[in-house]
Design a protein around this motif. Structure first.
Motif, mmCIF file in Angstrom:
data_model
loop_
_atom_site.group_PDB
_atom_site.id
_atom_site.type_symbol
_atom_site.label_atom_id
_atom_site.label_comp_id
_atom_site.label_asym_id
_atom_site.label_seq_id
_atom_site.Cartn_x
_atom_site.Cartn_y
_atom_site.Cartn_z
ATOM 1 N N THR A 107 4.287 5.832 5.113
ATOM 2 C CA THR A 107 5.199 6.053 3.781
ATOM 3 C C THR A 107 5.202 7.736 3.820
ATOM 4 O O THR A 107 4.546 8.531 4.221
ATOM 5 C CB THR A 107 4.398 5.451 2.867
ATOM 6 N N ASP B 56 3.159 2.836 -4.153
ATOM 7 C CA ASP B 56 3.123 3.271 -5.257
ATOM 8 C C ASP B 56 3.971 1.711 -6.128
ATOM 9 O O ASP B 56 4.759 1.216 -5.373
ATOM 10 C CB ASP B 56 4.253 4.081 -5.551
ATOM 11 N N GLU C 63 7.755 0.381 -6.336
ATOM 12 C CA GLU C 63 8.527 0.741 -5.266
ATOM 13 C C GLU C 63 8.891 0.050 -4.281
ATOM 14 O O GLU C 63 7.950 -1.052 -3.940
ATOM 15 C CB GLU C 63 7.777 2.069 -4.594
ATOM 16 N N GLU C 64 9.934 -0.112 -3.266
ATOM 17 C CA GLU C 64 10.052 -1.165 -2.306
ATOM 18 C C GLU C 64 9.609 -0.671 -1.080
ATOM 19 O O GLU C 64 9.567 0.604 -0.755
ATOM 20 C CB GLU C 64 11.700 -1.236 -2.007
ATOM 21 N N TYR C 65 8.682 -1.748 -0.299
ATOM 22 C CA TYR C 65 8.266 -1.523 1.008
ATOM 23 C C TYR C 65 8.631 -2.646 1.837
ATOM 24 O O TYR C 65 8.832 -3.693 1.485
ATOM 25 C CB TYR C 65 6.760 -1.279 0.682
ATOM 26 N N VAL D 263 9.446 -5.289 -3.496
ATOM 27 C CA VAL D 263 9.041 -4.613 -4.645
ATOM 28 C C VAL D 263 7.360 -4.710 -4.858
ATOM 29 O O VAL D 263 6.930 -5.589 -5.166
ATOM 30 C CB VAL D 263 9.826 -4.514 -5.944
ATOM 31 N N ASP E 56 7.808 2.512 4.072
ATOM 32 C CA ASP E 56 9.012 2.649 3.267
ATOM 33 C C ASP E 56 10.258 3.055 4.096
ATOM 34 O O ASP E 56 11.528 3.217 3.490
ATOM 35 C CB ASP E 56 9.051 3.734 1.987
#
Length: 239
Positions: free
Chosen positions: A126, A177, A180-182, A54, A205
């Motif tokens: 993304t 962001d 958020e998970e990446y 995250v 993402d």
């Protein structure tokens, strides 16, 4: 002689287009071979790793240019529908682009890893936010302020506005962001006794497979155009 010169030019242009189209694929084999790891498992410098976590701020955040969203990095592009170029009869002509990034952390319940993307070759894979503004429409206030301070963005040409369907501009924004998970992949370095992900990083993402498919799709069109130019050029040289 004329055919040879023209053919050589076509081949050179085709190779340039092919290089441009295929360059983003260079990282794909390394990412597909890598095992996605937790931030806590990345402890060695000098290796290529893929890490999922995250994203959270480690210093300061940025304000995205078109939405104003608080983010850790962004990439933007402005295009305009015009009546010439590859993609006849209409295509999106490039007008402007840019990036901005800040260091951020990838967090998991077991640990944290700092990511420091390079601003020189920063690109986001993304989900994008696209704001479309017609040639005769008034842009939203934030976009109008953005246009006013960008010397590269002149008003839509009058002759373009006169042709129905032309002059429409697309303002595309991609962001990292907070919260958020990446998936972040790239080379690890040791900085101030800490192992970090730094340099030309992949930030997406998607899954590794989804990332690879998306990049192959983007590379398909310029690759086909490159092959056409090279084929025409070789034909001219042979003649």
């Amino acid at each position: 002689m004329l055919y040879t010169v023209a053919g050589t030019g076509f081949v050179a242009l085709g190779l340039a287009i092919g290089w441009y189209g295929l360059r983003p694929l260079a990282v794909v084999p390394s990412l597909l071979r890598a095992t996605v790891r937790d931030p806590s498992e990345v402890t060695e410098a000098g290796s290529f790793v893929a890490c999922r976590g995250v994203a959270n701020e480690s210093s300061e955040t940025l304000s995205a240019p078109f939405t104003g969203s608080r983010c850790l990095g962004f990439e933007f592009e402005v295009t305009e529908r015009q009546p010439f170029g590859v993609g006849i009869p209409w295509f999106q002509a490039h007008l402007d682009d840019g990036v901005a990034t800040r260091p951020f952390t990838l967090d998991s319940p077991d640990g944290t890893l700092t990511a420091v993307p390079s601003a020189k070759r920063f690109a986001l894979d993304t989900e994008s936010t696209t704001i479309t503004v017609g040639a005769g429409e008034t842009p939203p206030e934030r976009i109008q302020r953005f246009v006013d301070v960008r010397d590269e963005l002149e008003p839509v040409a009058r002759w373009v506005r006169m042709i129905p369907g032309l002059g429409t501009r697309r303002y595309v924004e991609r962001r990292i962001d907070p919260g958020e998970e990446y998936l972040v992949a790239g080379a690890t370095e040791r900085r101030q006794n800490e192992v970090v992900l730094a340099g030309d990083l992949v930030v997406t993402d998607r899954s590794p497979r989804g990332f690879a498919i998306a990049r192959f799709r983007k590379a398909l069109f310029p690759t086909v155009i490159a092959l056409v130019f090279v084929g025409v050029g070789v034909g001219g040289i042979v003649l």
